[in-house]
Design a protein around this motif. Structure first.
Motif, PDB file in Angstrom:
ATOM      1  N   CYS A  19       0.838  -1.210   0.000  1.00 58.00           N
ATOM      2  CA  CYS A  19       0.000   0.000   0.000  1.00 58.00           C
ATOM      3  C   CYS A  19       0.869   1.255   0.000  1.00 58.00           C
ATOM      4  O   CYS A  19       1.091   1.863   1.049  1.00 58.00           O
ATOM      5  CB  CYS A  19      -0.926  -0.021   1.211  1.00 58.00           C
ATOM      6  N   GLU A  32     -11.428  -5.806  -2.470  1.00 60.51           N
ATOM      7  CA  GLU A  32     -11.699  -6.203  -3.860  1.00 60.51           C
ATOM      8  C   GLU A  32     -10.508  -6.982  -4.439  1.00 60.51           C
ATOM      9  O   GLU A  32     -10.665  -8.038  -5.055  1.00 60.51           O
ATOM     10  CB  GLU A  32     -11.868  -4.900  -4.648  1.00 60.51           C
ATOM     11  N   ASN A  67      -7.003   2.204   1.729  1.00 61.87           N
ATOM     12  CA  ASN A  67      -8.233   2.073   0.955  1.00 61.87           C
ATOM     13  C   ASN A  67      -8.765   0.640   1.144  1.00 61.87           C
ATOM     14  O   ASN A  67      -8.462  -0.265   0.364  1.00 61.87           O
ATOM     15  CB  ASN A  67      -7.931   2.365  -0.521  1.00 61.87           C
ATOM     16  N   GLU A 113     -11.704  -0.742   0.916  1.00 59.17           N
ATOM     17  CA  GLU A 113     -12.605  -1.292  -0.110  1.00 59.17           C
ATOM     18  C   GLU A 113     -11.779  -1.872  -1.258  1.00 59.17           C
ATOM     19  O   GLU A 113     -12.033  -2.968  -1.744  1.00 59.17           O
ATOM     20  CB  GLU A 113     -13.553  -0.204  -0.676  1.00 59.17           C
ATOM     21  N   HIS A 114     -10.788  -1.100  -1.660  1.00 59.13           N
ATOM     22  CA  HIS A 114      -9.937  -1.545  -2.773  1.00 59.13           C
ATOM     23  C   HIS A 114      -9.134  -2.793  -2.368  1.00 59.13           C
ATOM     24  O   HIS A 114      -8.997  -3.736  -3.148  1.00 59.13           O
ATOM     25  CB  HIS A 114      -9.004  -0.394  -3.189  1.00 59.13           C
ATOM     26  N   VAL A 152      -1.989  -1.204  -3.912  1.00 62.22           N
ATOM     27  CA  VAL A 152      -3.262  -0.541  -3.597  1.00 62.22           C
ATOM     28  C   VAL A 152      -2.884   0.770  -2.905  1.00 62.22           C
ATOM     29  O   VAL A 152      -2.669   0.800  -1.687  1.00 62.22           O
ATOM     30  CB  VAL A 152      -4.140  -1.418  -2.682  1.00 62.22           C
TER      31      VAL A 152
END
Ligand SMILES: Cc1ncc(COP(=O)(O)O)c(C=O)c1O
Length: 421
Positions: free
Chosen positions: A174, A210, A204, A206-207, A195
């Motif tokens: 990240c 996913e 992030n 949510e990312h 990410v």
């Protein structure tokens, strides 16, 4: 994977975990062991060097290097103090070193005393670092069976990857963050899924969720406080990530400066959590290389098997134990740095071309604004004997990071910045 036992016959025994196979091979002296050894030594001594060296012309040494390593860009460490000193034409003590988040107060006096009285430097160190792990158990409140020490947290990052990743496996990184994760992943032949953090440097989630679902990465490296911005990860966020089917490596190299409790004890509850810490920052022992980690029991067993047996030197273990014997010193030094962080932040805010970010660590990230060039700023300061870190990576183009030093170091930095205003 297996072992090839070659006993000078035209057969080769390939041992694997499951079977023993015989493979027909013509014996080559260069790979013979065991009973043939004597004969081979005699042979080797009679062959003229020019003949031995008949290395096929079209082959170069790098052809032996693993394919993915040939593409690797080298890690860019900081310059050694002596090299820096001769390049800048200044004595090391005249350099204000604020570029690597070292602890300028150094370790407690007990460390130098202990180093001076090492009695058996010629004996290998304890492969299990028992004394240190017992001291760490007392320091952290977590039983020593969950703790493994290493040659800096850096070694443990690499060791974890070696234990967890097959070539082609994926990790989540990240950025902007500590670049060692990306580097070690490349060394271990893993792929890095980036990410990026949000503008305020928060994760992030949510990312991340996913990406975990779609790409099925093996592990994620999280840093709290994060290097280079000093932000921390909220417990709720960490808990959400821990729910995902991924190994979470939480790097707490700077946790002491945050006022937040370490998550070391969480490894008892979360089978997918590893927590890393270090003596480099908290105890001023960056040069002696001691880091440690807390691991679930189901994971630590394999790190014990795969680690180099003597990864923590006698000097490193003795120093770390001595440092832990003086918790008052460690606390005082930490408080001094946290206090100085506040003063440095306010002073940096006073410059129209700097935008400092609040930090929970022993460094402050600044955006360089108003048309000033971040790289030139770093270079100009270096000419004046003040070292800071400059970033030109995609996520941090035009930023500098300043480590928190002693008050007198802050004063010199500020005077130099005023000259450059
Ligand atoms: C986030 C982070 N983790 C780990 C390390 C390395 O720690 P060690 O000196 O114990 O190898 C650093 C060093 O700067 C760091 O910034």
């Amino acid at each position: 994977m297996g072992v090839i036992d070659f006993y000078g016959s035209s057969f080769c025994l390939i041992k694997s975990n499951t079977n023993l196979q015989q493979v027909g091979l013509s014996p080559r002296p260069s790979c013979s062991f065991g009973r043939n050894q004597k004969k081979l030594v005699a042979m080797a001594s009679t062959i003229p060097v020019e003949q031995v060296n008949k290395f096929p012309q079209q082959l170069t040494g790098d052809s032996f290097i693993r394919e993915h390593l040939r593409k690797l860009s080298p890690y860019q460490p900081i310059l050694p103090f002596e090299v820096l000193s001769s390049r800048l034409g200044r004595k090391p003590e005249d350099i204000v070193k604020l570029d690597a988040n070292e602890n300028p107060y150094g370790p407690p006096p007990e460390v130098l005393e202990a180093l001076g009285s090492i009695t058996f430097p010629y004996v290998y160190p304890d492969p299990e670092s028992r004394r240190l792990r017992a001291a760490l158990a007392e320091d952290s409140g977590l039983e020593s069976k969950y703790i493994l020490a290493g040659c800096g947290a850096d070694e443990l990052i690499d060791l974890i990857m070696r234990c967890v990743l097959d070539p082609g496996d994926k990790i989540v990184d990240c950025p902007p963050t500590f670049t060692m994760y990306e580097f070690d992943a490349a060394v271990n032949g893993a792929l890095v899924i980036k990410v990026p953090r949000r503008e305020d440097f928060s994760l992030n989630v949510e990312h991340i969720t996913e990406v975990v679902k779609q790409e099925k990465p093996k592990c994620i490296f999280l840093t709290s406080p994060n290097n280079p911005d000093g932000s921390i990860i909220d417990d709720k966020v960490l808990l959400k990530i821990l729910e995902l089917p991924i190994l979470v490596v939480l790097d707490e190299a700077y946790i002491e400066f945050s006022g937040i409790e370490s998550k070391m004890s969480w490894v008892k509850k979360y089978e997918n959590l590893i927590v890393l810490r270090t003596f480099s920052k908290r105890a001023g022992l960056a040069g002696l290389r001691v880091g440690y980690g807390a691991f679930p029991l189901s994971i630590i067993e394999y790190l014990w098997r795969a680690k180099q047996p003597y990864n923590v030197s006698v000097a490193a273990e003795v120093s770390a134990c001595a440092a832990l014997q003086n918790p008052t010193y460690l606390e005082d030094v930490k408080n001094a740095l946290v206090k100085e962080r506040g003063r440095l932040f306010e002073l940096l805010k006073g410059f129209s071309f700097l935008r400092p970010f609040p930090s929970h660590s022993n460094f402050i990230l600044c955006e360089v604004t108003s048309g000033k060039d971040a790289k030139k700023l770093k270079e100009d300061l270096a000419q004046m004997g003040v070292m800071i870190r400059h970033y030109d990576k995609k996520e941090l183009n035009g930023y500098v990071r300043v480590s928190v030093g002693k008050p007198e170091q802050t004063d010199i930095l500020i005077k130099c910045l005023q000259k450059l205003s």
